[in-house]
Enzyme design. Structure first.
Site, PDB file in Angstrom:
ATOM      1  CG  ASP A  29       6.374  -7.874   5.170  1.00  0.00           C
ATOM      2  OD1 ASP A  29       6.622  -7.990   6.385  1.00  0.00           O
ATOM      3  OD2 ASP A  29       5.632  -8.660   4.566  1.00  0.00           O
ATOM      4  CG  ASP A  53       2.650   8.457  -1.345  1.00  0.00           C
ATOM      5  OD1 ASP A  53       2.729   8.982  -0.221  1.00  0.00           O
ATOM      6  OD2 ASP A  53       2.051   8.999  -2.298  1.00  0.00           O
ATOM      7  CE1 TYR A 107      -4.725  -5.031   6.643  1.00  0.00           C
ATOM      8  CE2 TYR A 107      -3.418  -6.036   8.359  1.00  0.00           C
ATOM      9  CZ  TYR A 107      -3.530  -5.522   7.091  1.00  0.00           C
ATOM     10  OH  TYR A 107      -2.430  -5.487   6.258  1.00  0.00           O
ATOM     11  CE  LYS A 157      -1.867   8.770  -0.479  1.00  0.00           C
ATOM     12  NZ  LYS A 157      -0.635   9.283  -1.142  1.00  0.00           N
ATOM     13  CG  ASP A 171       0.852  -6.421   7.032  1.00  0.00           C
ATOM     14  OD1 ASP A 171       1.940  -7.006   7.092  1.00  0.00           O
ATOM     15  OD2 ASP A 171      -0.215  -6.996   6.741  1.00  0.00           O
TER      16      ASP A 171
END
Length: 356
Positions: A250, A222, A135, A190, A246
């Site tokens: 959610d 994942d 970001y 990851k 992020d």
């Protein structure tokens, strides 16, 4: 104690108004000052984070934030879009540690999309690093592709990067949070694909040596997403980078019945923070009086606990929210047959009444 109130866009003004109502009902002497931010900031001052708003945020002891974003600003250059306000505040104030608790109130077990036996009693905390990662990494932009099979074409690119100190400080935050809970941390990365997250894993493992009383598990993102849906109660504290945090927060939101129930805190090294609901500005329902204000009200409770040193008042608010849910009051996002549907203001009033 000075609190900056930044309502923002969409449903932001509606939900922050209810949280302010609750704060005012506590009997404390707060100095509350409001300012424009996001699309409202751009409309009034030509920038999503006007200088006066940033100055207020820096001067305040804590910030209560609504939401930013509106379809009408989607064609602005990126630097002027409403979402740049929250990114700018995080960077300017050094708000690197984001706490997103996902707690399922027993009254809302039926509102979750998962079976009650899978989610009943859920209480997890996602600790998201907030000022690094893809970001904020540079270089970024659009350019002519310099190599590979698409050389010469236009390409978009962003840079994922983390400094060692960035990883160390968020890891310390996560381990310290776990010491006050069930003493388990899952670090999500990851590392099997990305060099950045192999580095992340190595640093988190090293920091863990200072916390022998806390169990550490590493998990690929994942798999973490799958486990959040399959067996969410296996987690206690999840620590991860900006982008993965992020997405996963959610995902965790829907375990609780609605993202309208999830508060969040973004803290600097001294526990000064910005507090906001995890949901967005929802411009499609703005002005209709149907938004769920509970995430914002619970964010105000987190503000009292973490930045203002008023844990008893935070407990009062959280107890009032539980009482209102026990009464069967529901906004549309958490409504189910047998409960009573109420609007934004009615829910805020009910919480105030339940404060006693």
């Amino acid at each position: 104690m000075k609190i900056a109130i930044l309502p923002g866009d969409g449903i932001g003004p509606e939900i922050t108004a209810q949280a302010v109502k609750v704060l005012n009902a506590l009997g404390e002497q707060f100095e509350l000052e409001s300012a424009d931010v996001g699309g409202a900031g751009y409309a009034a001052h030509g920038h999503p984070l006007p200088p006066a708003t940033l100055a207020l945020a820096k001067a305040a002891d804590a910030i209560l934030f609504g939401a930013v974003g509106d379809y009408q600003y989607d064609k602005l250059e990126r630097a002027l879009r409403p979402e740049q306000a929250i990114l700018g505040l995080r960077k300017e104030l050094g708000l690197f540690a984001n706490f997103r608790p996902a707690i399922l109130y027993k009254e809302l077990a039926g509102a979750s999309t998962l079976k009650p036996e899978v989610v009943s009693g859920l209480d997890i905390l996602i600790v998201r690093e907030l000022t690094g990662d893809i970001y904020f990494g540079k270089p970024r932009g659009v350019r002519e592709c310099p190599d590979g099979p698409f050389k010469g074409e236009r390409e978009g690119f962003d840079t994922m990067r983390y400094a060692e100190s960035e990883i160390r400080r968020i890891a310390h935050v996560a381990f310290q949070a776990a010491q006050k809970r069930d003493k388990r941390v899952t670090s999500v990365d990851k590392a099997n694909v990305l060099e950045t997250f192999q580095f992340w894993r190595d640093i988190v493992t090293d920091v863990h040596q200072a916390y022998p009383d806390v169990e550490l598990e590493h998990m690929y993102v994942d798999n973490a997403a799958m486990q959040l849906v399959r067996a969410p109660k296996k987690f206690d504290v999840i620590v991860t980078g900006n982008m993965f945090g992020d997405i996963l927060s959610d995902c965790a939101a829907m375990l609780t019945g609605s993202i309208g129930m999830l508060p969040s805190a973004s803290l600097d090294a001294n526990s000064k923070g910005l507090y906001e609901p995890s949901h967005g500005s929802a411009p499609d329902i703005a002005g209709k009086g149907i938004a769920n204000p509970l995430a914002t009200i619970l964010s105000a409770a987190m503000m009292l606990r973490f930045s203002l040193g008023k844990s008893e008042q935070a407990d009062r608010i959280e107890g009032a929210v539980k009482a209102v849910l026990a009464q069967g009051l529901r906004t549309g996002d958490i409504y189910e047959p047998g409960t009573t549907r109420v609007g934004t203001e009615e829910m805020g009033n009910a919480v105030v009444k339940a404060l006693g």
